[in-house]
Design a protein around this motif. Structure first.
Motif, PDB file in Angstrom:
ATOM      1  N   LYS A 359       0.818  -1.204   0.000  1.00 19.23           N
ATOM      2  CA  LYS A 359       0.000   0.000   0.000  1.00 19.23           C
ATOM      3  C   LYS A 359       0.858   1.262   0.000  1.00 19.23           C
ATOM      4  O   LYS A 359       0.468   2.283  -0.598  1.00 19.23           O
ATOM      5  N   PHE A 360       2.038   1.214   0.624  1.00 19.53           N
ATOM      6  CA  PHE A 360       2.964   2.357   0.649  1.00 19.53           C
ATOM      7  C   PHE A 360       4.339   1.910   0.110  1.00 19.53           C
ATOM      8  O   PHE A 360       5.307   1.800   0.865  1.00 19.53           O
ATOM      9  N   PRO A 361       4.413   1.645  -1.197  1.00 23.00           N
ATOM     10  CA  PRO A 361       5.657   1.086  -1.752  1.00 23.00           C
ATOM     11  C   PRO A 361       6.821   2.074  -1.762  1.00 23.00           C
ATOM     12  O   PRO A 361       7.964   1.685  -2.013  1.00 23.00           O
ATOM     13  N   GLN A 362       6.572   3.365  -1.469  1.00 23.66           N
ATOM     14  CA  GLN A 362       7.666   4.351  -1.457  1.00 23.66           C
ATOM     15  C   GLN A 362       8.724   4.015  -0.407  1.00 23.66           C
ATOM     16  O   GLN A 362       9.879   4.448  -0.539  1.00 23.66           O
ATOM     17  N   VAL A 363       8.339   3.242   0.614  1.00 25.59           N
ATOM     18  CA  VAL A 363       9.310   2.913   1.666  1.00 25.59           C
ATOM     19  C   VAL A 363      10.438   2.029   1.121  1.00 25.59           C
ATOM     20  O   VAL A 363      11.545   2.017   1.683  1.00 25.59           O
ATOM     21  N   LEU A 364      10.161   1.292   0.057  1.00 19.58           N
ATOM     22  CA  LEU A 364      11.207   0.449  -0.532  1.00 19.58           C
ATOM     23  C   LEU A 364      12.252   1.279  -1.284  1.00 19.58           C
ATOM     24  O   LEU A 364      13.337   0.789  -1.561  1.00 19.58           O
ATOM     25  N   ASN A 365      11.916   2.522  -1.568  1.00 16.88           N
ATOM     26  CA  ASN A 365      12.824   3.378  -2.335  1.00 16.88           C
ATOM     27  C   ASN A 365      13.512   4.420  -1.463  1.00 16.88           C
ATOM     28  O   ASN A 365      14.276   5.249  -1.952  1.00 16.88           O
ATOM     29  N   THR A 366      13.264   4.383  -0.156  1.00 17.77           N
ATOM     30  CA  THR A 366      13.870   5.363   0.735  1.00 17.77           C
ATOM     31  C   THR A 366      15.256   4.907   1.176  1.00 17.77           C
ATOM     32  O   THR A 366      15.648   3.744   0.984  1.00 17.77           O
ATOM     33  N   LYS A 367      15.995   5.833   1.793  1.00 20.30           N
ATOM     34  CA  LYS A 367      17.319   5.490   2.304  1.00 20.30           C
ATOM     35  C   LYS A 367      17.185   4.666   3.584  1.00 20.30           C
ATOM     36  O   LYS A 367      16.384   4.994   4.465  1.00 20.30           O
ATOM     37  N   TYR A 368      17.973   3.626   3.650  1.00 20.06           N
ATOM     38  CA  TYR A 368      17.896   2.729   4.800  1.00 20.06           C
ATOM     39  C   TYR A 368      18.225   3.467   6.100  1.00 20.06           C
ATOM     40  O   TYR A 368      17.545   3.295   7.131  1.00 20.06           O
ATOM     41  N   LEU A 369      19.254   4.325   6.101  1.00 23.57           N
ATOM     42  CA  LEU A 369      19.650   5.045   7.311  1.00 23.57           C
ATOM     43  C   LEU A 369      18.555   5.990   7.777  1.00 23.57           C
ATOM     44  O   LEU A 369      18.302   6.118   8.982  1.00 23.57           O
ATOM     45  N   ARG A 370      17.891   6.638   6.855  1.00 22.29           N
ATOM     46  CA  ARG A 370      16.788   7.554   7.208  1.00 22.29           C
ATOM     47  C   ARG A 370      15.650   6.788   7.882  1.00 22.29           C
ATOM     48  O   ARG A 370      15.093   7.231   8.900  1.00 22.29           O
ATOM     49  N   LEU A 371      15.298   5.647   7.284  1.00 19.31           N
ATOM     50  CA  LEU A 371      14.224   4.831   7.845  1.00 19.31           C
ATOM     51  C   LEU A 371      14.590   4.329   9.239  1.00 19.31           C
ATOM     52  O   LEU A 371      13.770   4.365  10.171  1.00 19.31           O
ATOM     53  N   ARG A 372      15.816   3.875   9.409  1.00 16.34           N
ATOM     54  CA  ARG A 372      16.254   3.309  10.694  1.00 16.34           C
ATOM     55  C   ARG A 372      16.267   4.383  11.787  1.00 16.34           C
ATOM     56  O   ARG A 372      15.788   4.156  12.908  1.00 16.34           O
ATOM     57  N   GLU A 373      16.822   5.561  11.503  1.00 16.72           N
ATOM     58  CA  GLU A 373      16.923   6.629  12.506  1.00 16.72           C
ATOM     59  C   GLU A 373      15.545   7.069  12.987  1.00 16.72           C
ATOM     60  O   GLU A 373      15.318   7.242  14.202  1.00 16.72           O
ATOM     61  N   ARG A 374      14.611   7.245  12.067  1.00 18.25           N
ATOM     62  CA  ARG A 374      13.287   7.737  12.461  1.00 18.25           C
ATOM     63  C   ARG A 374      12.509   6.670  13.247  1.00 18.25           C
ATOM     64  O   ARG A 374      11.787   7.005  14.209  1.00 18.25           O
ATOM     65  N   HIS A 375      12.627   5.429  12.828  1.00 21.32           N
ATOM     66  CA  HIS A 375      11.919   4.376  13.568  1.00 21.32           C
ATOM     67  C   HIS A 375      12.473   4.254  14.983  1.00 21.32           C
ATOM     68  O   HIS A 375      11.688   4.156  15.961  1.00 21.32           O
ATOM     69  N   LEU A 376      13.800   4.263  15.139  1.00 21.29           N
ATOM     70  CA  LEU A 376      14.382   4.131  16.469  1.00 21.29           C
ATOM     71  C   LEU A 376      14.028   5.325  17.356  1.00 21.29           C
ATOM     72  O   LEU A 376      13.830   5.166  18.572  1.00 21.29           O
ATOM     73  N   PHE A 377      13.926   6.516  16.770  1.00 26.01           N
ATOM     74  CA  PHE A 377      13.544   7.688  17.558  1.00 26.01           C
ATOM     75  C   PHE A 377      12.094   7.572  18.042  1.00 26.01           C
ATOM     76  O   PHE A 377      11.778   7.879  19.196  1.00 26.01           O
ATOM     77  N   LEU A 378      11.199   7.128  17.129  1.00 27.03           N
ATOM     78  CA  LEU A 378       9.812   6.920  17.520  1.00 27.03           C
ATOM     79  C   LEU A 378       9.696   5.805  18.558  1.00 27.03           C
ATOM     80  O   LEU A 378       8.888   5.899  19.505  1.00 27.03           O
ATOM     81  N   GLU A 379      10.483   4.759  18.398  1.00 26.57           N
ATOM     82  CA  GLU A 379      10.461   3.662  19.361  1.00 26.57           C
ATOM     83  C   GLU A 379      10.970   4.138  20.712  1.00 26.57           C
ATOM     84  O   GLU A 379      10.445   3.730  21.786  1.00 26.57           O
ATOM     85  N   TYR A 380      11.962   5.011  20.731  1.00 28.78           N
ATOM     86  CA  TYR A 380      12.500   5.577  21.978  1.00 28.78           C
ATOM     87  C   TYR A 380      11.431   6.407  22.696  1.00 28.78           C
ATOM     88  O   TYR A 380      11.322   6.397  23.921  1.00 28.78           O
ATOM     89  N   LEU A 381      10.604   7.095  21.893  1.00 31.59           N
ATOM     90  CA  LEU A 381       9.530   7.917  22.452  1.00 31.59           C
ATOM     91  C   LEU A 381       8.264   7.100  22.730  1.00 31.59           C
ATOM     92  O   LEU A 381       7.291   7.634  23.300  1.00 31.59           O
ATOM     93  N   GLY A 382       8.240   5.837  22.289  1.00 28.72           N
ATOM     94  CA  GLY A 382       7.065   4.995  22.477  1.00 28.72           C
ATOM     95  C   GLY A 382       5.949   5.291  21.511  1.00 28.72           C
ATOM     96  O   GLY A 382       4.763   5.062  21.842  1.00 28.72           O
TER      97      GLY A 382
END
Length: 426
Positions: A359-382
């Protein structure tokens, strides 16, 4: 009586001596005049190969002719004196004067001797070689026309000498990139701007390519300048026959410079490949290739490999692959390692199911480091919640597409400085 006879003998002896000297001067003057005429004929009628030979010949003729110039002046002075002597010598009888003038005329024809001398001079001039060592004065007098450097590792040394390179620089073509490619510099130097380059640029303009794209096309594909206009027109006609609009064709050529270098048969095979492998309709195939025209130019092996990776390794279904490819065509040419790494983080770390990735195939074309940093920050904030059925849901497209400040204020609800500080910690 004896004294008068003695004086008459002395006068006759002097007369004979002056006659012999005058005859010698006459022959030299005739040789001089004829040589000058032949020299003029040679300089006007003959063509020696090489400016060096012509200059040498002229110098040597000049060296040969200067004694004759002095000799001519001397002979004319002598003739004037002899005429004066004839007039003033009133003691000579009329018969003696007639005999004196008659003696001045040559008794033999001097023409063969002069012709032989000129023939020898011509033979000597023809023997001069361009490899013969010359003096410093002669070398300085030689004018050599400006020419291109015999060899160079950079095209900048030829720009001032080549009209083609000068005009290409004015168009904005990057010669530095072109000279890094083998044989491209030599090809460009052999092209004539008016007969080779200008007609191709006019053709691109006629099919709708903007002037600002000329430099991009030639920089990336200089070989389009060596393609025949008939072949270029045939390929454009084929694309239009496949219901690509003129505007779409112009856009495809502008973004895929190598497109018009491929034959009609090869382009047709590429169209059939994508329609067959992806099981798309003709309309969807045109839409796919219009969005990413370099699919028609690149190798098909990476495309085949990525399709197998999406199906076998990543586990997407056929209809899911079609949807992903139509939404993000770059997935077909993405790096295999990057593609699998991003999917692994999405599916195994973030716990995003296949249908949400589809449904959101743009995530396959994003930078891996960008995706990882934002997910870990959101996970840190819960706040790492990607299930649309759960509260505080965060969509994947906003996660990867928003800039840092919008991501912090709208999704993370945190300060931008905190996010930068967190990036330094991980």
């Amino acid at each position: 009586m004896a004294s008068a006879w003695t004086q008459q003998c002395l006068r006759c002896r002097g007369l004979f001596s002056s006659k012999a000297t005058t005859w010698q001067h006459y022959l030299q003057v005739q040789h001089c005049i004829t040589a000058i005429k032949e020299s003029s004929k040679i300089s006007n009628g003959l063509s020696f190969s090489g400016s060096h030979t012509v200059i040498q010949t002229r110098l040597r003729w000049k060296q040969q002719m200067w004694p004759y110039n002095d000799l001519t002046a001397k002979c004319l002075t002598t003739e004037a004196k002899e005429n004066k002597y004839t007039v003033l010598d009133k003691d000579l009888s009329r018969s003696d004067i007639v005999e004196y003038k008659t003696t001045l005329m040559p008794t033999t024809d001097p023409l063969p001797m002069i012709q032989n001398q000129i023939s020898l001079d011509l033979d000597a001039a023809a023997e001069f070689s361009a490899l013969e060592e010359i003096s410093d004065e002669e070398a300085v007098s030689i004018s050599v026309p400006d020419s291109m450097p015999p060899a160079s590792s950079s095209l900048k040394d030829y720009v001032d000498k080549s009209e083609t390179l000068t005009k290409l620089v004015q168009l904005g073509v990057n010669l530095f990139k072109l000279e890094q490619r083998p044989n491209v510099g030599t090809m460009l130097l052999r092209l004539d701007f008016n007969t080779d380059v200008a007609p191709r640029l006019l053709f691109l303009k006629e099919i709708g390519v903007e002037d600002s794209r000329f430099s991009y096309i030639i920089t990336h594909n200089p070989f389009i300048l060596s393609e025949s206009l008939e072949n270029l027109q045939a390929r454009v006609n084929y694309l239009r026959s496949r219901k690509f609009s003129p505007e779409t064709v112009a856009s495809m050529v502008s973004r895929a410079p190598y497109l018009l270098n491929f034959s009609v048969k090869r382009i047709d095979n590429r169209l059939g490949f994508y329609q067959r492998e992806l099981k798309l309709s003709a309309s969807n195939t045109r839409n796919l290739l219009a969005r990413l025209p370099r699919l028609l130019c690149g190798s098909l092996e990476p495309v085949k490999e990525n399709l197998k990776v999406c199906e076998i390794e990543l586990g997407f279904k056929e209809n899911e692959i079609q949807h992903i490819v139509m939404a993000v065509p770059k997935v077909l040419t993405a790096n295999k390692r990057k593609l699998t790494q991003t999917f692994d983080f999405l599916h195994n770390t973030m716990k995003v199911p296949h249908h949400l990735i589809t449904k959101f195939p743009q995530v396959l074309n994003t930078k891996y480091l960008r995706l990882r940093e934002r997910h870990l920050f959101l996970e840190y904030l819960g706040k790492a919640q990607y299930d649309p059925t759960m509260p505080n849901y965060i969509s994947l497209d906003r996660l990867v597409l928003l800039p840092d400040d919008a991501f912090c204020t709208e999704l993370a609800l945190a300060a931008l400085e905190d996010f930068y500080l967190f990036q330094k910690m991980i």
